[in-house]
Design a protein around this motif. Sequence first.
Motif, PDB file in Angstrom:
ATOM      1  N   GLU A   1      14.113  17.866  -1.049  1.00  0.00           N
ATOM      2  CA  GLU A   1      13.744  18.385   0.153  1.00  0.00           C
ATOM      3  C   GLU A   1      12.607  19.599  -0.341  1.00  0.00           C
ATOM      4  O   GLU A   1      11.660  19.447   0.223  1.00  0.00           O
ATOM      5  CB  GLU A   1      14.770  18.761   0.889  1.00  0.00           C
ATOM      6  N   LEU A   2      13.023  20.319  -1.000  1.00  0.00           N
ATOM      7  CA  LEU A   2      12.241  21.520  -1.731  1.00  0.00           C
ATOM      8  C   LEU A   2      10.806  20.782  -2.310  1.00  0.00           C
ATOM      9  O   LEU A   2       9.935  21.225  -2.255  1.00  0.00           O
ATOM     10  CB  LEU A   2      13.132  22.360  -2.572  1.00  0.00           C
ATOM     11  N   ALA A   3      10.997  19.828  -3.266  1.00  0.00           N
ATOM     12  CA  ALA A   3       9.822  19.229  -3.729  1.00  0.00           C
ATOM     13  C   ALA A   3       8.867  18.638  -2.741  1.00  0.00           C
ATOM     14  O   ALA A   3       7.693  18.781  -2.863  1.00  0.00           O
ATOM     15  CB  ALA A   3      10.300  18.123  -4.713  1.00  0.00           C
ATOM     16  N   ASP A   4       9.340  17.867  -1.796  1.00  0.00           N
ATOM     17  CA  ASP A   4       8.520  17.477  -0.630  1.00  0.00           C
ATOM     18  C   ASP A   4       7.821  18.653   0.010  1.00  0.00           C
ATOM     19  O   ASP A   4       6.570  18.536   0.291  1.00  0.00           O
ATOM     20  CB  ASP A   4       9.434  16.621   0.316  1.00  0.00           C
ATOM     21  N   LYS A   5       8.544  19.864   0.327  1.00  0.00           N
ATOM     22  CA  LYS A   5       7.826  20.958   0.988  1.00  0.00           C
ATOM     23  C   LYS A   5       6.987  21.522   0.036  1.00  0.00           C
ATOM     24  O   LYS A   5       5.639  21.811   0.540  1.00  0.00           O
ATOM     25  CB  LYS A   5       8.830  22.077   1.217  1.00  0.00           C
ATOM     26  N   ALA A   6       7.105  21.559  -1.253  1.00  0.00           N
ATOM     27  CA  ALA A   6       6.039  22.034  -2.306  1.00  0.00           C
ATOM     28  C   ALA A   6       4.704  21.009  -2.388  1.00  0.00           C
ATOM     29  O   ALA A   6       3.726  21.522  -2.331  1.00  0.00           O
ATOM     30  CB  ALA A   6       6.681  21.875  -3.684  1.00  0.00           C
ATOM     31  N   LEU A   7       5.001  19.867  -2.016  1.00  0.00           N
ATOM     32  CA  LEU A   7       3.911  18.771  -2.012  1.00  0.00           C
ATOM     33  C   LEU A   7       3.186  18.947  -1.020  1.00  0.00           C
ATOM     34  O   LEU A   7       2.019  18.459  -1.168  1.00  0.00           O
ATOM     35  CB  LEU A   7       4.508  17.358  -2.243  1.00  0.00           C
TER      36      LEU A   7
ATOM     37  N   HIS B   1       2.052  21.669   0.284  1.00  0.00           N
ATOM     38  CA  HIS B   1       1.074  22.678  -0.092  1.00  0.00           C
ATOM     39  C   HIS B   1       0.410  22.577  -1.205  1.00  0.00           C
ATOM     40  O   HIS B   1      -0.792  22.968  -1.283  1.00  0.00           O
ATOM     41  CB  HIS B   1       1.976  23.797  -0.269  1.00  0.00           C
ATOM     42  N   GLN B   2       0.557  21.506  -2.133  1.00  0.00           N
ATOM     43  CA  GLN B   2      -0.151  21.150  -3.426  1.00  0.00           C
ATOM     44  C   GLN B   2       0.280  19.752  -3.842  1.00  0.00           C
ATOM     45  O   GLN B   2       1.098  19.532  -4.607  1.00  0.00           O
ATOM     46  CB  GLN B   2       0.195  22.140  -4.415  1.00  0.00           C
ATOM     47  N   PRO B   3      -0.279  18.708  -3.042  1.00  0.00           N
ATOM     48  CA  PRO B   3       0.036  17.293  -3.276  1.00  0.00           C
ATOM     49  C   PRO B   3      -0.435  16.790  -4.626  1.00  0.00           C
ATOM     50  O   PRO B   3       0.296  15.964  -5.221  1.00  0.00           O
ATOM     51  CB  PRO B   3      -1.051  16.688  -2.374  1.00  0.00           C
ATOM     52  N   GLY B   4      -1.156  17.584  -5.586  1.00  0.00           N
ATOM     53  CA  GLY B   4      -1.637  17.119  -6.686  1.00  0.00           C
ATOM     54  C   GLY B   4      -0.544  17.686  -7.714  1.00  0.00           C
ATOM     55  O   GLY B   4      -0.762  17.593  -9.118  1.00  0.00           O
ATOM     56  N   GLY B   5       0.527  18.549  -7.331  1.00  0.00           N
ATOM     57  CA  GLY B   5       1.513  19.250  -8.444  1.00  0.00           C
ATOM     58  C   GLY B   5       2.313  18.135  -9.135  1.00  0.00           C
ATOM     59  O   GLY B   5       3.119  17.646  -8.467  1.00  0.00           O
ATOM     60  N   MET B   6       1.921  17.887 -10.234  1.00  0.00           N
ATOM     61  CA  MET B   6       2.671  17.091 -11.491  1.00  0.00           C
ATOM     62  C   MET B   6       3.926  17.394 -11.338  1.00  0.00           C
ATOM     63  O   MET B   6       4.729  16.627 -11.532  1.00  0.00           O
ATOM     64  CB  MET B   6       1.928  16.776 -12.434  1.00  0.00           C
ATOM     65  N   LYS B   7       4.121  18.674 -11.937  1.00  0.00           N
ATOM     66  CA  LYS B   7       5.696  19.229 -12.214  1.00  0.00           C
ATOM     67  C   LYS B   7       6.471  18.802 -11.188  1.00  0.00           C
ATOM     68  O   LYS B   7       7.581  18.467 -11.410  1.00  0.00           O
ATOM     69  CB  LYS B   7       5.603  20.549 -12.780  1.00  0.00           C
TER      70      LYS B   7
ATOM     71  N   SER C   1      -0.353  29.709   0.544  1.00  0.00           N
ATOM     72  CA  SER C   1      -0.394  28.262   0.312  1.00  0.00           C
ATOM     73  C   SER C   1       0.313  27.906  -1.309  1.00  0.00           C
ATOM     74  O   SER C   1       1.267  27.554  -1.511  1.00  0.00           O
ATOM     75  CB  SER C   1      -1.353  27.192   0.715  1.00  0.00           C
ATOM     76  N   GLY C   2      -0.592  28.577  -2.105  1.00  0.00           N
ATOM     77  CA  GLY C   2      -0.285  28.731  -3.496  1.00  0.00           C
ATOM     78  C   GLY C   2       1.018  29.428  -3.669  1.00  0.00           C
ATOM     79  O   GLY C   2       2.013  28.867  -4.636  1.00  0.00           O
ATOM     80  N   GLU C   3       1.325  30.560  -3.176  1.00  0.00           N
ATOM     81  CA  GLU C   3       2.662  31.083  -3.217  1.00  0.00           C
ATOM     82  C   GLU C   3       3.762  30.370  -2.857  1.00  0.00           C
ATOM     83  O   GLU C   3       4.826  30.342  -3.444  1.00  0.00           O
ATOM     84  CB  GLU C   3       2.438  32.493  -2.585  1.00  0.00           C
ATOM     85  N   LEU C   4       3.594  29.614  -1.397  1.00  0.00           N
ATOM     86  CA  LEU C   4       4.571  29.028  -1.100  1.00  0.00           C
ATOM     87  C   LEU C   4       4.790  27.815  -2.107  1.00  0.00           C
ATOM     88  O   LEU C   4       6.239  27.459  -2.164  1.00  0.00           O
ATOM     89  CB  LEU C   4       3.954  28.251   0.136  1.00  0.00           C
TER      90      LEU C   4
END
Length: 140
Positions: A71-77, A79-85, A46-49
């Motif tokens: 779209e890609l930012a939504d996919k990243a979120l 896997h890591q909802p707290g991703g601020m960048k 999940s972290g790698e994704l």
Amino acid sequence: MKRQRIKIKLHRVVYWLLPLACIIGLSHGWAGEVDSSTTGSSQESSGELYTSFLARAQKALNADDFPLAVELADKALTHQPGGMKVRWIKGVALLGLKRYHEAVEQMQIVVASQPENKKLADYVAKVRKMAAEQAPVRPK
């Protein structure tokens, strides 16, 4: 004439915010944020994704492909909802799509995570002003 000025102004703002995101991200260790409280192979993948989607969203944003960046930012979120960048990247991409109110929402989450960062708050205030100048949001 007015539409051209708005487009130029928006273009300047997007490119003005992107370097800020990189500077803030590097200084606060946002790159590759992974929840270290959990372990296991599923979390590692999940972290790698997350890291992969984050990098791809950044590239899409750099290429002015704002819909793909969102779209890609939504996919990243996912896997890591707290991703601020990645939230900041999504906010800048939404700004590029002239979805100012949504951009402010995403950027405000980042500002809330760093209340001591006055420079970041000032940038978001300017985006909020742009959102206020936009036509009011219609309820869905």
